[in-house]
Design a protein around this motif. Structure first.
Motif, mmCIF file in Angstrom:
data_model
loop_
_atom_site.group_PDB
_atom_site.id
_atom_site.type_symbol
_atom_site.label_atom_id
_atom_site.label_comp_id
_atom_site.label_asym_id
_atom_site.label_seq_id
_atom_site.Cartn_x
_atom_site.Cartn_y
_atom_site.Cartn_z
ATOM 1 N N GLU A 144 11.384 9.204 -13.566
ATOM 2 C CA GLU A 144 11.858 7.858 -13.918
ATOM 3 C C GLU A 144 11.640 6.842 -12.807
ATOM 4 O O GLU A 144 11.890 5.651 -12.997
ATOM 5 C CB GLU A 144 13.345 7.893 -14.313
ATOM 6 N N ASP A 145 11.179 7.272 -11.657
ATOM 7 C CA ASP A 145 10.795 6.334 -10.594
ATOM 8 C C ASP A 145 9.389 5.783 -10.818
ATOM 9 O O ASP A 145 8.951 4.894 -10.079
ATOM 10 C CB ASP A 145 10.855 7.017 -9.228
ATOM 11 N N LEU A 161 9.191 1.190 2.358
ATOM 12 C CA LEU A 161 10.137 1.802 1.437
ATOM 13 C C LEU A 161 9.835 3.294 1.425
ATOM 14 O O LEU A 161 8.812 3.729 0.875
ATOM 15 C CB LEU A 161 10.013 1.217 0.035
ATOM 16 N N GLN A 162 10.688 4.046 2.080
ATOM 17 C CA GLN A 162 10.561 5.507 2.087
ATOM 18 C C GLN A 162 11.251 6.034 0.849
ATOM 19 O O GLN A 162 12.444 5.780 0.648
ATOM 20 C CB GLN A 162 11.189 6.097 3.350
ATOM 21 N N MET A 163 10.517 6.767 0.038
ATOM 22 C CA MET A 163 11.043 7.272 -1.225
ATOM 23 C C MET A 163 11.011 8.799 -1.203
ATOM 24 O O MET A 163 9.928 9.390 -1.125
ATOM 25 C CB MET A 163 10.214 6.738 -2.397
ATOM 26 N N THR A 189 3.359 6.970 -9.478
ATOM 27 C CA THR A 189 3.476 7.838 -10.645
ATOM 28 C C THR A 189 4.046 9.175 -10.201
ATOM 29 O O THR A 189 3.500 9.813 -9.287
ATOM 30 C CB THR A 189 2.121 8.057 -11.322
ATOM 31 N N VAL A 190 5.152 9.566 -10.824
ATOM 32 C CA VAL A 190 5.814 10.821 -10.492
ATOM 33 C C VAL A 190 5.677 11.748 -11.696
ATOM 34 O O VAL A 190 6.176 11.438 -12.783
ATOM 35 C CB VAL A 190 7.286 10.600 -10.137
ATOM 36 N N SER A 191 5.021 12.853 -11.493
ATOM 37 C CA SER A 191 4.819 13.804 -12.584
ATOM 38 C C SER A 191 5.922 14.847 -12.586
ATOM 39 O O SER A 191 6.450 15.229 -11.537
ATOM 40 C CB SER A 191 3.460 14.481 -12.438
ATOM 41 N N SER A 192 6.241 15.327 -13.770
ATOM 42 C CA SER A 192 7.324 16.318 -13.892
ATOM 43 C C SER A 192 6.805 17.738 -13.786
ATOM 44 O O SER A 192 5.608 17.986 -13.742
ATOM 45 C CB SER A 192 8.021 16.126 -15.237
ATOM 46 N N SER A 223 0.852 -1.184 0.000
ATOM 47 C CA SER A 223 0.000 0.000 0.000
ATOM 48 C C SER A 223 0.883 1.228 0.000
ATOM 49 O O SER A 223 2.104 1.126 0.231
ATOM 50 C CB SER A 223 -0.939 0.009 1.213
ATOM 51 N N GLY A 224 0.267 2.372 -0.270
ATOM 52 C CA GLY A 224 1.005 3.625 -0.177
ATOM 53 C C GLY A 224 1.381 4.258 -1.501
ATOM 54 O O GLY A 224 1.944 5.355 -1.517
ATOM 55 N N GLY A 225 1.086 3.588 -2.601
ATOM 56 C CA GLY A 225 1.405 4.190 -3.893
ATOM 57 C C GLY A 225 0.487 5.356 -4.197
ATOM 58 O O GLY A 225 -0.483 5.629 -3.468
ATOM 59 N N GLY A 226 0.786 6.058 -5.280
ATOM 60 C CA GLY A 226 -0.046 7.181 -5.671
ATOM 61 C C GLY A 226 0.659 8.076 -6.659
ATOM 62 O O GLY A 226 1.685 7.708 -7.243
ATOM 63 N N LEU A 227 0.074 9.247 -6.837
ATOM 64 C CA LEU A 227 0.604 10.254 -7.757
ATOM 65 C C LEU A 227 1.286 11.348 -6.941
ATOM 66 O O LEU A 227 0.698 11.879 -5.982
ATOM 67 C CB LEU A 227 -0.535 10.841 -8.587
ATOM 68 N N VAL A 228 2.498 11.687 -7.325
ATOM 69 C CA VAL A 228 3.253 12.716 -6.608
ATOM 70 C C VAL A 228 4.064 13.521 -7.614
ATOM 71 O O VAL A 228 4.440 13.007 -8.675
ATOM 72 C CB VAL A 228 4.169 12.065 -5.545
ATOM 73 N N GLN A 229 4.312 14.766 -7.292
ATOM 74 C CA GLN A 229 5.137 15.595 -8.163
ATOM 75 C C GLN A 229 6.617 15.284 -7.962
ATOM 76 O O GLN A 229 7.027 14.816 -6.884
ATOM 77 C CB GLN A 229 4.886 17.070 -7.871
ATOM 78 N N ALA A 230 7.388 15.540 -8.980
ATOM 79 C CA ALA A 230 8.836 15.355 -8.884
ATOM 80 C C ALA A 230 9.372 16.136 -7.688
ATOM 81 O O ALA A 230 8.966 17.281 -7.439
ATOM 82 C CB ALA A 230 9.511 15.816 -10.170
ATOM 83 N N GLY A 231 10.274 15.498 -6.956
ATOM 84 C CA GLY A 231 10.811 16.093 -5.746
ATOM 85 C C GLY A 231 10.063 15.725 -4.485
ATOM 86 O O GLY A 231 10.537 15.982 -3.380
ATOM 87 N N GLY A 232 8.902 15.113 -4.649
ATOM 88 C CA GLY A 232 8.081 14.736 -3.511
ATOM 89 C C GLY A 232 8.482 13.406 -2.913
ATOM 90 O O GLY A 232 9.482 12.786 -3.318
#
Length: 119
Positions: free
Chosen positions: A89-90, A81-83, A116-119, A7-16
């Motif tokens: 590209e992640d 997994l702390q990201m 998903t990491v948005s630019s 669990s814990g996935g989602g959409l985040v902006q680059a740098g987040g």
């Protein structure tokens, strides 16, 4: 029966940042190694990070060193997994997996969680 639930996935902006969790059940994992893999569209599934359940022998892929941290909570039978400093590209489906220490094949897998990491 071993179960791994991510669990814990989602959409985040680059740098987040995001923190993935993997809840493990069905047996004692004291002699097991826990790994986080990821698979981007059209690419192979790659090992991102791994650690023995007792905390020994942490491993990180070069692409995530210094940004990702693998940890576990024995009381909760959960691996994290702390990201941080996420990059486009992640972006991938992230899977939790486990294998007995001393073996090379991960026997049990979770269902995956999309990051998903948005630019």
């Amino acid at each position: 029966q071993v179960q791994l639930v991510e669990s814990g996935g989602g959409l985040v902006q680059a740098g987040g940042s995001l923190r993935l969790s993997c809840a493990a059940s069905g047996r004692s994992f004291s002699n097991y190694r826990m790994g986080w893999f990821r698979q981007a569209p059209g690419k192979e599934r790659d090992l991102v990070a791994a650690v023995n359940w007792n905390g020994d022998r942490p491993y990180y892929a070069e692409s995530v060193k210094g940004r990702f941290t693998i940890s576990r909570d024995n009381a909760k039978n959960t691996v994290y997994l702390q990201m941080n400093s996420l990059k486009p590209e992640d972006t991938a489906v992230y899977y939790c997996a486990t294998r007995p220490t001393g073996t090379t094949t991960y026997d049990y897998w979770g269902q995956g969680t999309q990051v998903t990491v948005s630019s």
